[in-house]
Design a protein around this motif. Sequence first.
Motif, PDB file in Angstrom:
ATOM      1  N   LYS A  54     -28.214  32.137 -18.165  1.00  0.00           N
ATOM      2  CA  LYS A  54     -26.884  32.368 -18.725  1.00  0.00           C
ATOM      3  C   LYS A  54     -26.975  32.731 -20.214  1.00  0.00           C
ATOM      4  O   LYS A  54     -26.314  33.684 -20.668  1.00  0.00           O
ATOM      5  N   THR A  55     -27.799  32.010 -20.968  1.00  0.00           N
ATOM      6  CA  THR A  55     -27.939  32.324 -22.388  1.00  0.00           C
ATOM      7  C   THR A  55     -28.647  33.667 -22.584  1.00  0.00           C
ATOM      8  O   THR A  55     -28.358  34.394 -23.533  1.00  0.00           O
ATOM      9  N   ALA A  59     -27.151  36.905 -24.613  1.00  0.00           N
ATOM     10  CA  ALA A  59     -27.894  37.461 -25.743  1.00  0.00           C
ATOM     11  C   ALA A  59     -28.266  38.923 -25.552  1.00  0.00           C
ATOM     12  O   ALA A  59     -28.419  39.660 -26.529  1.00  0.00           O
ATOM     13  N   THR A  60     -28.419  39.366 -24.313  1.00  0.00           N
ATOM     14  CA  THR A  60     -28.944  40.711 -24.048  1.00  0.00           C
ATOM     15  C   THR A  60     -28.112  41.841 -24.655  1.00  0.00           C
ATOM     16  O   THR A  60     -28.675  42.751 -25.277  1.00  0.00           O
ATOM     17  N   PRO A 352     -30.255  32.940 -31.566  1.00  0.00           N
ATOM     18  CA  PRO A 352     -29.765  31.564 -31.415  1.00  0.00           C
ATOM     19  C   PRO A 352     -29.400  31.149 -29.997  1.00  0.00           C
ATOM     20  O   PRO A 352     -29.781  30.041 -29.577  1.00  0.00           O
ATOM     21  N   PRO A 353     -28.670  31.969 -29.206  1.00  0.00           N
ATOM     22  CA  PRO A 353     -28.388  31.515 -27.836  1.00  0.00           C
ATOM     23  C   PRO A 353     -29.652  31.260 -27.022  1.00  0.00           C
ATOM     24  O   PRO A 353     -29.711  30.300 -26.245  1.00  0.00           O
ATOM     25  N   LEU A 354     -30.672  32.113 -27.209  1.00  0.00           N
ATOM     26  CA  LEU A 354     -31.930  31.910 -26.487  1.00  0.00           C
ATOM     27  C   LEU A 354     -32.623  30.635 -26.947  1.00  0.00           C
ATOM     28  O   LEU A 354     -33.117  29.848 -26.130  1.00  0.00           O
ATOM     29  N   VAL A 355     -32.668  30.440 -28.269  1.00  0.00           N
ATOM     30  CA  VAL A 355     -33.336  29.255 -28.822  1.00  0.00           C
ATOM     31  C   VAL A 355     -32.596  27.990 -28.419  1.00  0.00           C
ATOM     32  O   VAL A 355     -33.212  26.993 -28.023  1.00  0.00           O
ATOM     33  N   VAL A 356     -31.260  28.037 -28.510  1.00  0.00           N
ATOM     34  CA  VAL A 356     -30.457  26.864 -28.134  1.00  0.00           C
ATOM     35  C   VAL A 356     -30.658  26.530 -26.655  1.00  0.00           C
ATOM     36  O   VAL A 356     -30.809  25.365 -26.281  1.00  0.00           O
ATOM     37  N   GLY A 357     -30.673  27.561 -25.806  1.00  0.00           N
ATOM     38  CA  GLY A 357     -30.900  27.327 -24.379  1.00  0.00           C
ATOM     39  C   GLY A 357     -32.276  26.752 -24.106  1.00  0.00           C
ATOM     40  O   GLY A 357     -32.439  25.839 -23.281  1.00  0.00           O
ATOM     41  N   TRP A 358     -33.295  27.274 -24.818  1.00  0.00           N
ATOM     42  CA  TRP A 358     -34.658  26.767 -24.640  1.00  0.00           C
ATOM     43  C   TRP A 358     -34.777  25.314 -25.119  1.00  0.00           C
ATOM     44  O   TRP A 358     -35.365  24.467 -24.440  1.00  0.00           O
TER      45      TRP A 358
END
Length: 397
Positions: A54-55, A59-60, A352-358
């Motif tokens: 989802k994140t 982000a894409t 940030p969305p990728l990092v937050v999701g990870w």
Amino acid sequence: MATQEDVAHGSRYNAYMALILSTIAMIVCFMSWSNFAPLAAQVAKMFGLSVGQKTLLLATPVLLGSIMRIPVGILSDKYGGKKVYIILMIFILIPLFMITKVHTFGMLLFAALLVGMAGTSFAVGVSYASVWFPKEKQGFALGIVAMGNMGNAVAALTLPRISASKGFTNVYYFLMIITVIIMVLFAIFCKEMPTDKTKSVAGALSVAKESNTWYLSLFYFLTFGLFVSFTNLTPMFLGDIFGINAVTAGLYAALFAFLCTIVRPIGGSAADKFRPMSMLQWIFIIIAAFSLVIMFSFKSQPLFILGIVGTGLAAGWGNGVIFKMVPEVSKGNTGAVTGFVGAVGGLGGFFPPLVVGWIKGWTGSYQWGIALLVLTALVCWYMLRRRFIKGDVHIVK
């Protein structure tokens, strides 16, 4: 096509028509650019997505919309913002139509990548609108045109309701219809900006040699990146942490995007009158402070909303201040500088969305992701203070 003399002596009609329709066109494009955020819960259910998927989907679009701001900004300077804007809006129709037909996450991700081109409308709009106004009014004018960012808020307010009442695919037919309408209006009522056909790509890329291009890019990475990533993440935060439904979460995301956008011309106007870098140092401190509020508010919805509102106001003001300085970095290359600064700012919304999701998957908490925002704000404050406050560098004389 307009000449330099037209601009210098001013056709008030051309200037304000360029400003108004550039802003409206950016609102429409940003609605497409941010279309997945307010529909994230529904899309995740339809395609069976994990938090990480989802994140990634959120982000894409930001990725292509960020990277492509550089060549699109250069093309606007060379060939004219009106032409580039119309071609861009025609292109956006393709991925919007694709989304109505996809049945797999892979194809949805590909369509999301292509719809990211809508984010390049920022570079076109700033390049096109800036030439019609004198230096002493550019902070305010660019603040106005950049209110096209409000498309994120409009998307958050309207798209969940359209989906709930008319169905998921009708969201994208709606986006296609309003894109065609504004494209036709732009073609009829806007005059082309003056261009320099002798300008080379290498000459435009020379702005990368200007250290101030990269300092403004770093600062915009924080302020605009915060705007994009929080507009996208707020509905997910509110849904996952506080159990708020998609429509209500969309209202909160719209509030954040609206506040962040509405103060932008105020920040730009203030930067016309006062030293921009002096204001920015306080903006970075305020962002760090309200980010700390968010970090420790995941058990208190009112405190979380306070943190969101505070960061939105500070980031929006900062966006206006930063773009007051963009036309001053390299004369005649506003589109190119806008492309670079906007690209890095957009990447500030991509990572940030990728990092937050990870981090959420690794630690089970969103808090450490927000801690990185605090750290980024402090780094920006330190770099600004060292070079522009204690140093003798001035972008705006």
